[in-house]
Enzyme design. Structure first.
Site, PDB file in Angstrom:
ATOM      1  N   LYS A 172       0.843  -1.202   0.000  1.00 52.42           N
ATOM      2  CA  LYS A 172       0.000   0.000   0.000  1.00 52.42           C
ATOM      3  C   LYS A 172       0.873   1.245   0.000  1.00 52.42           C
ATOM      4  O   LYS A 172       1.989   1.230   0.492  1.00 52.42           O
ATOM      5  CB  LYS A 172      -0.886   0.005   1.244  1.00 52.42           C
ATOM      6  N   GLY A 173       0.361   2.312  -0.582  1.00 49.13           N
ATOM      7  CA  GLY A 173       1.065   3.581  -0.518  1.00 49.13           C
ATOM      8  C   GLY A 173       1.896   3.874  -1.758  1.00 49.13           C
ATOM      9  O   GLY A 173       2.661   4.819  -1.768  1.00 49.13           O
ATOM     10  N   CYS A 174       1.745   3.059  -2.801  1.00 44.08           N
ATOM     11  CA  CYS A 174       2.445   3.360  -4.047  1.00 44.08           C
ATOM     12  C   CYS A 174       1.410   3.764  -5.092  1.00 44.08           C
ATOM     13  O   CYS A 174       0.320   3.204  -5.122  1.00 44.08           O
ATOM     14  CB  CYS A 174       3.193   2.149  -4.574  1.00 44.08           C
ATOM     15  N   GLN A 175       1.776   4.716  -5.956  1.00 46.87           N
ATOM     16  CA  GLN A 175       0.850   5.095  -7.022  1.00 46.87           C
ATOM     17  C   GLN A 175       0.761   3.979  -8.063  1.00 46.87           C
ATOM     18  O   GLN A 175      -0.281   3.705  -8.621  1.00 46.87           O
ATOM     19  CB  GLN A 175       1.291   6.396  -7.688  1.00 46.87           C
ATOM     20  N   SER A 176       1.888   3.310  -8.280  1.00 45.78           N
ATOM     21  CA  SER A 176       1.855   2.148  -9.155  1.00 45.78           C
ATOM     22  C   SER A 176       1.674   0.918  -8.275  1.00 45.78           C
ATOM     23  O   SER A 176       1.888   0.970  -7.076  1.00 45.78           O
ATOM     24  CB  SER A 176       3.159   2.057  -9.930  1.00 45.78           C
TER      25      SER A 176
END
Ligand SMILES: Cc1ncc(COP(=O)(O)O)c(C=O)c1O
Lengths: 404, 140
Positions: free
Chosen positions: B50-54
Site C-alpha cells: 500500500k502507498g504506491c501510485q503504481s
C-alpha cells in the site's frame, strides 16, 4: 485578445525553476496559480485589518466585515445568483457537498433514490454513499460512453419517480468534458428531482449563470480559479437552504441561545459557524475580480486555442491514447502513451520541469471503465503558452523513448 | 557473500559514473526491464504494497535462515528501484535485514529525483521487507 506574456508577470511562481529548468505548470486542474493581485490582497488583510467579522464594533472589524461581505456580492454577481444570502462560504467543493449530504439525512428515506455519474470525483460520490448507508436510500449511476461523454439515454431511463436528487459535475476533472448540465437540470426538474452541480472545474473556465441554469445547488473551490486554497462556496436556492438543518453548531450561526432553545440565524450565517477563512474569502473575491479583468470570453477563446494546439500535436506521438477527446471540453487532456505507466511518464516529465498529474485523479470509476491504472493529465490555464506546450511535447517524446 | 553494506556501497559507486539524472533514470529503466519474471501466482492482493501510485507486489520465501525476495510492479521505474532493493536485501538473514541501515537511496541522489508519492512508496517497500524479516526472525 489576451496578452499572455503580460499576464505571466502577475504570477511570481511562473518564473520558478524546478530540477534546474524552467517550471512548466500543467497541473491547473488540481490547483491554479495565484496572481500578485490576490496575494497582495491576502497579505494586506493581515497587515492592515486582521480582525474578526460580524462581531466587533471597532473599525478594523467593520473593515474586515465589509471586505468579507463584498466578496459575497462579487461572487453572487459573477455567478448570477439572485441573492447574497444564497452564497455560503465553505472550505471548498468537498465541504459544500458535505453540507448538503449531511443536511439531507433527515429529508431522505429508504424509498428514495439518488443519481450520480460514473465520471464523478470521489468528493461527489463518497458523501452520497455515506448518505445512502445512513438512510437506506439507493444510489444509481449514469454510465459514460466510450468517448467519455455521459450516456444521456441511460440518464433518462434512470430518472424514475423515486429519484429525489441528481449529483453531476459540470466538467469532468479527469476528461475535461463539459456536461450538458442545462439539459440534465431541466430533465430532473420535470421529474421533480433536485440537482446539485459540482462546479469545481466548471467555474474556472467559463462564465456561469446560476439563475439561467436554474440549478438547485452549485459548489466550487477558489483554488481552481486563481484564488487561495481552503475556500469555496455553496450556492443554494433560498427556499432549499432554508429547509436544511445547519451543518455545524457554534458561534455566528445563531440568533439567540438559551439552554431551553436556540434559534438559528438566517442565511447565510446559519451555515457559516465559527470564524471563517476571512483572508481566504477576501482573496477569493480578488481572484474573481482578477479573472474578470482578463475576461472570461478571452480566457475561453485562448484556452481553447491551447487545447487544440496541444491535442493536435499530441496526436502525432506514436501510440498515444487520449481519453475524452470530444469537442465540448475545457483545456484538460488525459492520455497514456502505449503501455507506459502514467507514473513513469510523470516522473520523467518532472525532471524536465513539466508538472502534470498522474494517476486516477480521484475518479477511479473512470479508470475502471477504460480498464487502465491511471492517466497522465495535462491541464492548461490562460497563463500557459504554446511554447510551453512545445517543450512539454518534446519532453514527452524523450520520456517515451527512454521508456522504450 | 557480500554484506548489505558492501552491496549498498557498490551501488553508490556505480551511480557515481552517471553524469545526470537521465542516465540514472535510464539505468533504473533497464534494471526494471531485466528484473526476473515474477511468478504469476504471487501477483495477489495480499502481496500488494500500500502507498504506491503504481502497483507493487512483494513476495518472500525463507530457507536455511535466508530470506529471498521477489517483486514486481506495473511501472518500470518502480521495477528498477525494486530491483536495487532486491539486490540489497535478498539472500540475507532476518537479523541482517532488520539491522540494515539503508543509506544508498539518498547517496545515489535518487531522493531528490523522486516525487513525494514515489518516495513514500519506496519507504513502504523497505518497511514491508523489514516486516517480512521480523516475521521470519520470530519463527526461528
Ligand atoms: C470535479 C471536482 N470535484 C471536487 C473536487 C474537490 O475539490 P476540493 O478539494 O477543493 O474540495 C475537485 C478537485 O480536485 C474536482 O476537480
Amino acid at each position: 485578445m489576451l496578452d499572455v506574456y503580460k499576464i505571466r508577470e502577475d504570477f511570481p511562481i511562473l518564473g520558478k525553476k524546478v530540477n534546474n529548468t524552467d517550471l512548466i505548470y500543467f497541473d491547473n486542474a488540481a490547483t491554479s496559480q495565484t496572481p500578485n493581485q490576490v496575494i497582495d490582497v491576502i497579505s494586506d488583510y493581515y497587515k492592515q485589518y486582521n480582525s474578526n467579522i460580524h462581531r466587533g464594533l471597532h473599525s478594523l472589524s467593520a473593515d474586515a466585515t465589509n471586505k468579507y461581505e463584498n466578496s459575497r456580492t462579487l461572487i453572487k454577481n459573477h455567478f448570477g445568483a439572485s441573492h447574497e444570502h444564497e452564497i455560503i462560504f465553505t472550505s471548498g467543493t468537498t465541504h459544500g457537498i458535505n453540507i448538503i449530504s449531511s443536511g439531507l439525512e433527515k429529508l431522505i428515506s429508504s424509498k428514495d433514490e439518488l443519481i450520480v455519474s460514473e465520471m464523478e470525483h470521489h468528493s461527489n460520490i463518497v458523501p452520497w454513499q455515506m448518505l445512502c448507508e445512513k438512510t437506506g436510500s439507493k444510489l444509481k449511476v449514469i454510465p459514460i460512453n466510450d468517448d467519455g461523454t455521459l450516456n444521456m439515454d441511460e440518464y433518462k431511463s434512470l430518472l424514475t419517480p423515486a429519484v429525489k436528487f441528481v449529483f453531476i459535475n459540470h466538467v469532468s476533472n479527469t476528461l475535461g468534458i463539459v456536461n450538458p448540465v442545462k439539459e440534465i437540470i431541466d430533465l430532473a426538474h420535470k421529474n421533480n428531482s433536485k440537482v446539485l452541480i459540482d462546479g469545481a472545474q466548471g467555474a474556472a473556465h467559463f462564465k456561469i449563470n446560476l439563475k439561467e441554469l436554474d440549478v438547485d445547488y452549485y459548489v466550487a473551490s477558489a483554488h481552481k480559479l486563481c484564488g487561495p486554497t481552503g475556500v469555496g462556496f455553496l450556492y443554494g436556492k433560498s427556499e432549499l437552504l432554508n429547509s436544511l438543518p445547519p451543518y455545524q453548531g457554534g458561534g455566528e450561526m445563531i440568533s439567540t441561545v438559551t439552554f431551553n432553545k436556540t434559534e438559528y440565524a438566517d442565511l447565510p450565517h446559519k451555515f457559516e459557524a465559527g470564524t471563517p477563512n476571512i483572508a481566504g474569502v477576501i482573496g477569493f473575491g480578488a481572484a474573481i475580480e482578477y479573472m474578470n479583468s482578463i475576461g472570461f470570453d478571452n480566457i475561453e477563446v485562448y484556452e481553447k486555442e491551447l487545447l487544440d494546439y496541444a491535442t493536435e500535436n499530441l496526436k502525432k506521438i506514436e501510440n498515444i491514447i487520449i481519453y475524452g477527446d470530444v469537442d465540448d471540453k475545457i483545456s484538460v487532456i488525459s492520455f497514456n502513451v502505449g503501455n507506459h505507466h502514467p507514473s513513469d511518464i510523470g516522473s520523467i516529465l518532472d525532471q524536465y520541469g513539466v508538472a502534470v498529474r498522474t494517476g486516477q485523479h480521484c475518479t477511479q470509476p473512470i479508470m475502471d471503465h477504460f480498464n487502465i491504472p491511471g492517466t497522465v493529465r495535462a491541464s492548461f490555464s490562460f497563463y500557459n503558452t504554446k511554447s510551453e506546450i512545445d517543450l512539454f511535447i518534446d519532453a514527452l517524446k524523450k520520456a517515451s523513448k527512454m521508456l522504450g | 557473500m557480500q554484506s548489505i553494506q558492501q552491496i549498498q556501497d557498490q551501488i553508490i559507486e556505480e551511480f557515481d559514473f552517471f553524469q545526470d539524472w537521465s542516465e540514472k533514470y535510464q539505468y533504473l529503466i533497464d534494471l526494471g526491464k531485466n528484473l526476473p519474471e515474477f511468478n504469476d501466482s504471487n501477483r495477489v492482493d495480499s502481496n500488494l504494497i500500500k502507498g504506491c501510485q503504481s502497483k507493487v507486489w512483494l513476495n518472500s520465501s525463507f530457507d536455511n535462515n535466508i530470506v529471498i525476495f521477489e517483486a514486481d510492479s506495473d511501472a518500470i521505474i518502480s521495477k528498477g528501484i525494486i530491483s536495487l532493493l532486491i539486490r540489497v536485501f535478498s539472500g540475507h538473514t532476518p537479523d541482517e535485514i532488520i539491522a540494515a541501515n539503508i543509506d544508498f537511496i539518498e547517496k545515489i541522489g535518487l531522493n531528490s529525483h523522486l516525487s513525494q508519492t514515489r518516495a513514500n512508496g519506496l519507504l513502504s517497500m523497505i518497511k514491508q521487507i523489514k516486516i517480512y524479516a521480523l516475521a521470519y526472525q520470530a519463527k526461528n
